[in-house]
Design an enzyme around this catalytic site. Structure first.
Site, short mmCIF file in Angstrom:
data_model
loop_
_atom_site.label_atom_id
_atom_site.label_comp_id
_atom_site.label_asym_id
_atom_site.label_seq_id
_atom_site.Cartn_x
_atom_site.Cartn_y
_atom_site.Cartn_z
N ASP A 33 0.78 -1.05 0.03
CA ASP A 33 -0.08 0.14 -0.05
C ASP A 33 0.93 1.38 -0.02
O ASP A 33 1.95 1.28 0.77
CB ASP A 33 -0.87 0.04 1.29
CG ASP A 33 -2.10 1.00 1.12
OD1 ASP A 33 -3.31 0.42 0.94
OD2 ASP A 33 -1.74 2.17 1.02
N ILE A 34 0.59 2.31 -0.77
CA ILE A 34 1.32 3.54 -0.74
C ILE A 34 1.23 4.43 0.38
O ILE A 34 2.23 4.99 0.48
CB ILE A 34 0.70 4.11 -2.15
CG1 ILE A 34 2.05 5.25 -2.57
CG2 ILE A 34 -0.59 4.88 -1.82
CD1 ILE A 34 1.52 5.73 -3.91
N ASN A 91 -12.92 -3.51 2.49
CA ASN A 91 -13.98 -2.31 2.30
C ASN A 91 -14.77 -2.52 1.12
O ASN A 91 -14.29 -2.56 0.11
CB ASN A 91 -13.07 -0.99 2.43
CG ASN A 91 -12.42 -0.86 3.60
OD1 ASN A 91 -12.64 -1.13 4.64
ND2 ASN A 91 -10.98 -0.25 3.46
N GLU A 99 -12.53 3.21 -1.15
CA GLU A 99 -12.10 4.24 -2.09
C GLU A 99 -11.60 3.98 -3.45
O GLU A 99 -12.00 4.80 -4.30
CB GLU A 99 -10.80 5.09 -1.22
CG GLU A 99 -11.15 5.68 -0.18
CD GLU A 99 -10.03 6.25 0.67
OE1 GLU A 99 -8.95 5.98 0.38
OE2 GLU A 99 -10.46 6.71 1.83
N VAL A 100 -11.06 2.78 -3.56
CA VAL A 100 -10.70 2.46 -5.04
C VAL A 100 -11.58 1.47 -5.28
O VAL A 100 -11.91 0.16 -4.81
CB VAL A 100 -9.31 1.92 -4.97
CG1 VAL A 100 -8.72 1.25 -6.34
CG2 VAL A 100 -8.28 2.94 -4.46
N HIS A 104 -10.40 -5.41 -3.72
CA HIS A 104 -8.89 -5.74 -2.91
C HIS A 104 -9.08 -5.98 -1.61
O HIS A 104 -10.07 -5.61 -0.74
CB HIS A 104 -8.07 -4.36 -2.94
CG HIS A 104 -8.88 -3.07 -2.50
ND1 HIS A 104 -9.85 -2.46 -3.30
CD2 HIS A 104 -8.64 -2.47 -1.60
CE1 HIS A 104 -9.82 -1.10 -2.56
NE2 HIS A 104 -9.26 -1.18 -1.39
N HIS A 106 -7.02 -5.90 2.07
CA HIS A 106 -5.86 -5.28 2.79
C HIS A 106 -5.42 -6.38 3.92
O HIS A 106 -6.10 -7.07 4.19
CB HIS A 106 -6.43 -4.03 3.66
CG HIS A 106 -6.88 -2.96 3.01
ND1 HIS A 106 -5.99 -1.96 2.82
CD2 HIS A 106 -8.08 -2.52 2.50
CE1 HIS A 106 -6.83 -0.89 2.19
NE2 HIS A 106 -7.96 -1.30 1.83
P1 AMP Z 1 -9.96 1.09 0.49
O1 AMP Z 1 -10.36 2.44 1.07
O2 AMP Z 1 -10.14 -0.13 0.70
O3 AMP Z 1 -10.52 1.41 -1.21
O4 AMP Z 1 -8.28 1.54 0.20
C1 AMP Z 1 -7.60 1.83 -0.80
C2 AMP Z 1 -6.24 1.79 -0.63
O5 AMP Z 1 -5.27 1.93 -1.90
C3 AMP Z 1 -5.50 2.95 0.56
O6 AMP Z 1 -5.09 1.94 1.61
C4 AMP Z 1 -4.58 3.58 -0.39
O7 AMP Z 1 -3.44 3.98 0.42
C5 AMP Z 1 -4.21 2.60 -1.38
N1 AMP Z 1 -3.56 3.06 -2.61
C6 AMP Z 1 -4.24 4.24 -3.62
N2 AMP Z 1 -3.32 4.51 -4.51
C7 AMP Z 1 -2.47 3.25 -4.49
C8 AMP Z 1 -1.27 3.36 -5.26
N3 AMP Z 1 -1.02 3.81 -6.47
N4 AMP Z 1 -0.38 2.16 -4.86
C9 AMP Z 1 -0.59 1.49 -3.72
N5 AMP Z 1 -1.81 1.76 -2.78
C10 AMP Z 1 -2.49 2.74 -3.25
#
Ligand code: AMP
Length: 122
Positions: A33-34, A91, A99-100, A104, A106
């Site tokens: 994770d970034i 999530n 958010e994405v 995925h 975690h």
């Molecule tokens: P979520 O709230 O479960 O959708 O989490 C999305 C996660 O993606 C967050 O923990 C971010 O820090 C992570 N994230 C967003 N962009 C990137 C990226 N380019 N590379 C790695 N992790 C990312």
């Protein structure tokens, strides 16, 4: 909702933006994770275009679903967090604060992670 092919994880899968990869197989990619929330914070994603846990469990093949679950367990062992314990979570949607919009999981470890949710938040 239709899958958004411009989401950040779709771009990582297409090689359009880099990631810090820790695992890849036929069905799964995993990378750091970034913005890590624990000493180990890895994201495990299917290569298929699935928006969320809802979408993935409704549409993915048994092989894809098995590959995700096996990858999470294998990564916990490979990353050295299996013995002391870890957490994995996904999530999903608005209440899940996703958010994405690419499914995925975690994977967190490397320190005591506390309770699953804050009791004060109800
Ligand atoms: P979520 O709230 O479960 O959708 O989490 C999305 C996660 O993606 C967050 O923990 C971010 O820090 C992570 N994230 C967003 N962009 C990137 C990226 N380019 N590379 C790695 N992790 C990312």
């Amino acid at each position: 909702m239709a899958y958004d092919p411009d989401n950040i994880f779709a771009k990582i899968l297409r090689g359009e933006i880099p990631c810090n990869k820790v695992h890849e197989d036929e069905h799964v990619l995993a990378f750091h994770d970034i913005n890590p929330l624990a000493p180990v914070h890895v994201l495990v994603i299917p290569k298929g275009a699935y928006e969320s846990m809802n979408d993935f469990t409704a549409k993915a093949s048994d092989a894809e679903i098995a590959a995700m679950f096996r990858a999470v367990g294998a990564l916990a062992r490979d990353l050295g967090i299996a013995a002391e314990g870890y957490r994995f979570l996904s999530n999903c949607g608005g209440h899940g604060h996703q958010e994405v919009p690419h499914f995925h999981v975690h994977l967190f470890g490397g320190r005591p992670l506390g309770r699953m949710l804050s009791r004060s938040a109800g």
